[in-house]
Motif scaffolding. Structure first.
Motif, PDB file in Angstrom:
ATOM      1  N   LEU A  18       0.806  -1.227   0.000  1.00 22.92           N
ATOM      2  CA  LEU A  18       0.000   0.000   0.000  1.00 22.92           C
ATOM      3  C   LEU A  18       0.841   1.279   0.000  1.00 22.92           C
ATOM      4  CD1 LEU A  18      -2.684  -1.120   2.606  1.00 22.92           C
ATOM      5  CD2 LEU A  18      -2.896  -1.105   0.104  1.00 22.92           C
ATOM      6  N   SER A  19       2.160   1.148  -0.145  1.00 20.91           N
ATOM      7  CA  SER A  19       3.027   2.327  -0.080  1.00 20.91           C
ATOM      8  C   SER A  19       2.663   3.364  -1.140  1.00 20.91           C
ATOM      9  CB  SER A  19       4.493   1.940  -0.181  1.00 20.91           C
ATOM     10  OG  SER A  19       4.748   1.271  -1.392  1.00 20.91           O
ATOM     11  N   TRP A  20       2.306   2.920  -2.332  1.00 15.63           N
ATOM     12  CA  TRP A  20       1.930   3.863  -3.388  1.00 15.63           C
ATOM     13  C   TRP A  20       0.652   4.620  -2.999  1.00 15.63           C
ATOM     14  CZ3 TRP A  20      -2.778   3.598  -5.824  1.00 15.63           C
ATOM     15  CH2 TRP A  20      -3.511   2.426  -5.612  1.00 15.63           C
ATOM     16  N   LEU A  21      -0.286   3.916  -2.366  1.00 14.29           N
ATOM     17  CA  LEU A  21      -1.535   4.537  -1.940  1.00 14.29           C
ATOM     18  C   LEU A  21      -1.271   5.510  -0.784  1.00 14.29           C
ATOM     19  CD1 LEU A  21      -4.593   4.392  -2.540  1.00 14.29           C
ATOM     20  CD2 LEU A  21      -4.749   2.645  -0.762  1.00 14.29           C
ATOM     21  N   LEU A  22      -0.448   5.096   0.140  1.00 12.86           N
ATOM     22  CA  LEU A  22      -0.091   5.957   1.261  1.00 12.86           C
ATOM     23  C   LEU A  22       0.610   7.220   0.771  1.00 12.86           C
ATOM     24  CD1 LEU A  22       0.079   6.487   4.278  1.00 12.86           C
ATOM     25  CD2 LEU A  22       2.118   5.058   4.354  1.00 12.86           C
ATOM     26  N   LEU A  23       1.538   7.057  -0.161  1.00  7.37           N
ATOM     27  CA  LEU A  23       2.254   8.201  -0.724  1.00  7.37           C
ATOM     28  C   LEU A  23       1.288   9.150  -1.437  1.00  7.37           C
ATOM     29  CD1 LEU A  23       4.985   9.564  -1.231  1.00  7.37           C
ATOM     30  CD2 LEU A  23       5.196   8.172  -3.290  1.00  7.37           C
ATOM     31  N   LEU A  24       0.398   8.597  -2.244  1.00 13.07           N
ATOM     32  CA  LEU A  24      -0.590   9.397  -2.968  1.00 13.07           C
ATOM     33  C   LEU A  24      -1.461  10.200  -2.000  1.00 13.07           C
ATOM     34  CD1 LEU A  24      -2.196  10.125  -5.601  1.00 13.07           C
ATOM     35  CD2 LEU A  24      -3.606   8.123  -5.077  1.00 13.07           C
ATOM     36  N   PHE A  25      -2.012   9.521  -1.006  1.00 18.21           N
ATOM     37  CA  PHE A  25      -2.914  10.216  -0.084  1.00 18.21           C
ATOM     38  C   PHE A  25      -2.154  11.127   0.885  1.00 18.21           C
ATOM     39  CE2 PHE A  25      -6.027   6.994  -1.459  1.00 18.21           C
ATOM     40  CZ  PHE A  25      -7.010   7.879  -1.868  1.00 18.21           C
ATOM     41  N   TRP A  26      -0.890  10.839   1.141  1.00 16.58           N
ATOM     42  CA  TRP A  26      -0.082  11.759   1.943  1.00 16.58           C
ATOM     43  C   TRP A  26       0.068  13.084   1.197  1.00 16.58           C
ATOM     44  CZ3 TRP A  26       5.131  13.060   0.548  1.00 16.58           C
ATOM     45  CH2 TRP A  26       5.704  13.992   1.405  1.00 16.58           C
ATOM     46  N   PHE A  38       0.843  14.904   7.794  1.00 18.68           N
ATOM     47  CA  PHE A  38       0.733  13.909   8.858  1.00 18.68           C
ATOM     48  C   PHE A  38       0.181  14.532  10.130  1.00 18.68           C
ATOM     49  CE2 PHE A  38       4.043  11.787   6.289  1.00 18.68           C
ATOM     50  CZ  PHE A  38       3.413  10.551   6.130  1.00 18.68           C
ATOM     51  N   PHE A  39      -0.443  13.686  10.925  1.00 15.91           N
ATOM     52  CA  PHE A  39      -0.989  14.071  12.222  1.00 15.91           C
ATOM     53  C   PHE A  39      -0.377  13.128  13.254  1.00 15.91           C
ATOM     54  CE2 PHE A  39      -4.305  13.345  15.488  1.00 15.91           C
ATOM     55  CZ  PHE A  39      -4.426  14.631  15.979  1.00 15.91           C
ATOM     56  N   PHE A  40       0.188  13.692  14.312  1.00 18.42           N
ATOM     57  CA  PHE A  40       0.795  12.906  15.378  1.00 18.42           C
ATOM     58  C   PHE A  40       0.097  13.271  16.681  1.00 18.42           C
ATOM     59  CE2 PHE A  40       4.067  14.029  12.263  1.00 18.42           C
ATOM     60  CZ  PHE A  40       4.472  12.773  11.856  1.00 18.42           C
ATOM     61  N   ILE A  53       0.740   8.151  17.929  1.00 19.41           N
ATOM     62  CA  ILE A  53       0.011   7.504  16.836  1.00 19.41           C
ATOM     63  C   ILE A  53       0.207   8.336  15.576  1.00 19.41           C
ATOM     64  CG2 ILE A  53      -2.222   8.669  17.149  1.00 19.41           C
ATOM     65  CD1 ILE A  53      -3.536   5.908  16.696  1.00 19.41           C
ATOM     66  N   TYR A  54       0.278   7.656  14.437  1.00 17.21           N
ATOM     67  CA  TYR A  54       0.464   8.324  13.141  1.00 17.21           C
ATOM     68  C   TYR A  54      -0.827   8.238  12.334  1.00 17.21           C
ATOM     69  CZ  TYR A  54       5.245   6.955  14.434  1.00 17.21           C
ATOM     70  OH  TYR A  54       6.415   6.732  15.112  1.00 17.21           O
ATOM     71  N   LYS A  55      -1.203   9.359  11.754  1.00 14.36           N
ATOM     72  CA  LYS A  55      -2.372   9.418  10.876  1.00 14.36           C
ATOM     73  C   LYS A  55      -2.095  10.425   9.767  1.00 14.36           C
ATOM     74  CE  LYS A  55      -6.254   8.356  13.876  1.00 14.36           C
ATOM     75  NZ  LYS A  55      -7.632   8.756  14.087  1.00 14.36           N
ATOM     76  N   LEU A  56      -2.911  10.385   8.729  1.00 13.83           N
ATOM     77  CA  LEU A  56      -2.877  11.452   7.727  1.00 13.83           C
ATOM     78  C   LEU A  56      -3.714  12.603   8.259  1.00 13.83           C
ATOM     79  CD1 LEU A  56      -3.331   9.452   4.397  1.00 13.83           C
ATOM     80  CD2 LEU A  56      -1.229  10.420   5.333  1.00 13.83           C
ATOM     81  N   ARG A  57      -3.250  13.811   8.054  1.00 17.11           N
ATOM     82  CA  ARG A  57      -3.965  14.995   8.527  1.00 17.11           C
ATOM     83  C   ARG A  57      -5.245  15.177   7.711  1.00 17.11           C
ATOM     84  NH1 ARG A  57      -2.992  18.759  11.994  1.00 17.11           N
ATOM     85  NH2 ARG A  57      -0.828  18.147  12.309  1.00 17.11           N
ATOM     86  N   THR A  58      -6.337  15.443   8.422  1.00 17.16           N
ATOM     87  CA  THR A  58      -7.639  15.596   7.767  1.00 17.16           C
ATOM     88  C   THR A  58      -8.312  16.933   8.077  1.00 17.16           C
ATOM     89  OG1 THR A  58      -8.728  14.489   9.626  1.00 17.16           O
ATOM     90  CG2 THR A  58      -8.087  13.102   7.743  1.00 17.16           C
ATOM     91  N   MET A  59      -7.646  17.751   8.901  1.00 15.33           N
ATOM     92  CA  MET A  59      -8.248  19.026   9.284  1.00 15.33           C
ATOM     93  C   MET A  59      -7.404  20.193   8.799  1.00 15.33           C
ATOM     94  SD  MET A  59      -9.591  18.151  13.117  1.00 15.33           S
ATOM     95  CE  MET A  59     -10.704  19.532  13.234  1.00 15.33           C
ATOM     96  N   ARG A  60      -8.131  21.240   8.425  1.00 11.44           N
ATOM     97  CA  ARG A  60      -7.485  22.500   8.027  1.00 11.44           C
ATOM     98  C   ARG A  60      -8.191  23.617   8.781  1.00 11.44           C
ATOM     99  NH1 ARG A  60      -8.008  22.749   2.274  1.00 11.44           N
ATOM    100  NH2 ARG A  60     -10.165  23.257   2.726  1.00 11.44           N
ATOM    101  N   ASN A  61      -7.416  24.431   9.474  1.00  7.18           N
ATOM    102  CA  ASN A  61      -7.963  25.547  10.256  1.00  7.18           C
ATOM    103  C   ASN A  61      -9.049  25.092  11.233  1.00  7.18           C
ATOM    104  OD1 ASN A  61      -6.295  27.283   8.762  1.00  7.18           O
ATOM    105  ND2 ASN A  61      -7.861  27.546   7.193  1.00  7.18           N
ATOM    106  N   PRO A  80      -1.121   5.143   8.013  1.00  2.00           N
ATOM    107  CA  PRO A  80       0.203   5.256   8.646  1.00  2.00           C
ATOM    108  C   PRO A  80       0.339   4.455   9.939  1.00  2.00           C
ATOM    109  CG  PRO A  80      -0.520   7.404   7.883  1.00  2.00           C
ATOM    110  CD  PRO A  80      -1.695   6.470   7.738  1.00  2.00           C
ATOM    111  N   GLN A  81      -0.771   4.015  10.506  1.00  2.00           N
ATOM    112  CA  GLN A  81      -0.696   3.224  11.732  1.00  2.00           C
ATOM    113  C   GLN A  81      -0.072   1.852  11.487  1.00  2.00           C
ATOM    114  OE1 GLN A  81      -4.515   3.404  13.850  1.00  2.00           O
ATOM    115  NE2 GLN A  81      -4.685   5.495  13.088  1.00  2.00           N
ATOM    116  N   LEU A  82       0.072   1.463  10.236  1.00  2.00           N
ATOM    117  CA  LEU A  82       0.814   0.233   9.943  1.00  2.00           C
ATOM    118  C   LEU A  82       2.257   0.363  10.453  1.00  2.00           C
ATOM    119  CD1 LEU A  82      -0.497  -0.571   6.345  1.00  2.00           C
ATOM    120  CD2 LEU A  82      -0.906  -1.916   8.423  1.00  2.00           C
ATOM    121  N   PHE A  83       2.790   1.588  10.444  1.00  2.00           N
ATOM    122  CA  PHE A  83       4.131   1.822  11.005  1.00  2.00           C
ATOM    123  C   PHE A  83       4.110   1.671  12.534  1.00  2.00           C
ATOM    124  CE2 PHE A  83       4.456   3.942   6.885  1.00  2.00           C
ATOM    125  CZ  PHE A  83       5.651   3.420   6.422  1.00  2.00           C
ATOM    126  N   ASN A  84       3.002   2.091  13.185  1.00  2.00           N
ATOM    127  CA  ASN A  84       2.863   1.875  14.621  1.00  2.00           C
ATOM    128  C   ASN A  84       2.860   0.381  14.948  1.00  2.00           C
ATOM    129  OD1 ASN A  84       0.868   4.674  14.549  1.00  2.00           O
ATOM    130  ND2 ASN A  84       2.428   4.534  16.126  1.00  2.00           N
TER     131      ASN A  84
END
Length: 181
Positions: A18-26, A38-40, A53-61, A80-84
């Motif tokens: 899923l690295s290509w998908l993770l990279l795309l959505f990152w 990223f969101f930590f 915990i690692y996540k993709l950031r989903t919030m702006r302002n 990204p939690q696969l890395f956790n």
């Protein structure tokens, strides 16, 4: 030991496939939120130990963006939690890690939930797949979470504690996959 080996193999394979998908959505999350993408956040882990915990950031302002809502609804923000899991902070199956003030303050028998490594999925996360939408319907979402959802999750996670097995984990993984498709 078998569970940890399974977690390593599963998470490593997931990262590779899923690295290509993770990279795309990152990249999408970074552009959408005008951030590093990223969101930590500190969460309560096994034995009450805090981890990041690692996540993709989903919030702006301070607001969930349209793209962020999509990432959350499809649970893509959690890739990204696969890395956790690979690091050993989390497992594939186990109670979803929560913020301080929840699992870490449990008392008595309920505290056994802290003996479990937090997971990507669980019976409770399947049942409450649409938790955000459910909370939005409540006049007091925090109170509903604290008095209804969280106690039910603790009950379900305690049941998992007593019944845990490799086969139960596989069943939960398959239920999660087919629930999300």
């Amino acid at each position: 030991m078998v569970k940890r080996l399974f977690d390593i193999v599963f998470s490593f394979t997931g990262i590779v496939l899923l690295s290509w998908l993770l990279l795309l959505f990152w990249v999408v999350a970074a552009v959408d939120t005008c951030s590093n993408g990223f969101f930590f956040q500190k969460r309560v882990g096994q034995y009450g130990k805090l981890f990041t915990i690692y996540k993709l950031r989903t919030m702006r302002n301070g607001e969930i963006s349209v793209v962020g809502a999509f990432l959350r609804n499809m649970k893509i923000d959690e890739l990204p939690q696969l890395f956790n899991v690979l690091k050993g902070d989390m497992s594939i199956v186990g109670p979803r890690p929560d913020l301080e003030g929840y699992y870490d303050v449990l008392q008595g028998e309920e505290r056994k939930v802290l003996d479990l490594r937090p997971g990507l999925t669980s019976e409770a996360s399947i049942k409450y797949f649409n938790e955000e939408a459910l909370l939005k319907l409540q006049p007091n979402p925090l109170q509903y979470n604290d008095e209804v959802l969280f106690p039910d999750k603790v009950k379900m996670n305690l049941e998992y504690y007593y019944k845990k097995s490799f086969w139960l984990d596989l069943k939960i993984i398959f239920r999660t996959i087919f629930k999300n498709t």
